[in-house]
Design an enzyme around this catalytic site. Sequence first.
Site, short mmCIF file in Angstrom:
data_model
loop_
_atom_site.label_atom_id
_atom_site.label_comp_id
_atom_site.label_asym_id
_atom_site.label_seq_id
_atom_site.Cartn_x
_atom_site.Cartn_y
_atom_site.Cartn_z
N GLY A 114 0.81 -1.22 0.00
CA GLY A 114 0.00 0.00 0.00
C GLY A 114 0.84 1.26 0.00
O GLY A 114 0.55 2.22 -0.72
N CYS A 115 1.90 1.26 0.78
CA CYS A 115 2.77 2.44 0.86
C CYS A 115 3.51 2.64 -0.45
O CYS A 115 3.69 3.78 -0.91
CB CYS A 115 3.75 2.30 2.02
SG CYS A 115 2.91 2.28 3.62
#
Length: 150
Positions: free
Chosen positions: A45-46
């Site tokens: 996600g990051c």
Amino acid sequence: MTILKAGDKAPNFKAQDEKGTVRQLSDYAGKKLVLFFYPKASTPGCTAEACDLRDNYQSFLAKGFEVLGVSADSAKRQQNWIDKHELPFHLLADEEKEVINAFGVWGPKKFMGKEYDGIHRTTFVIDEKGIIEEVITKVKTKEHTSQILK
């Protein structure tokens, strides 16, 4: 999670980036700043969020924005992530969580039924005078640029 809101003065942060250079809010006086907090470098996600910001970096610059990321990762981990994904912006290595706590993004989280403390993915858009223009708490990692530059 955060108690900061649009119209508040941004906390005057000071922390080292991936190269050990001290960065602080006053470095960005006269510029708009996208300050994004993310849980952990190199996670899916990051990485999606950082790469979306990377792919649109020239649009941020054209609109007078600087971009700065913050997590509790070490400087080495931040630098490795920058190198791997060719990220054009600096990342603060806030291992002591001073900036993270100043912005109120550390707190209880749940994942797969487990509770733990961590960084809540949050972005602050700060104006040229250090005033928060917007706080984005529901970050869409793959389309974060459009949330910011809408």
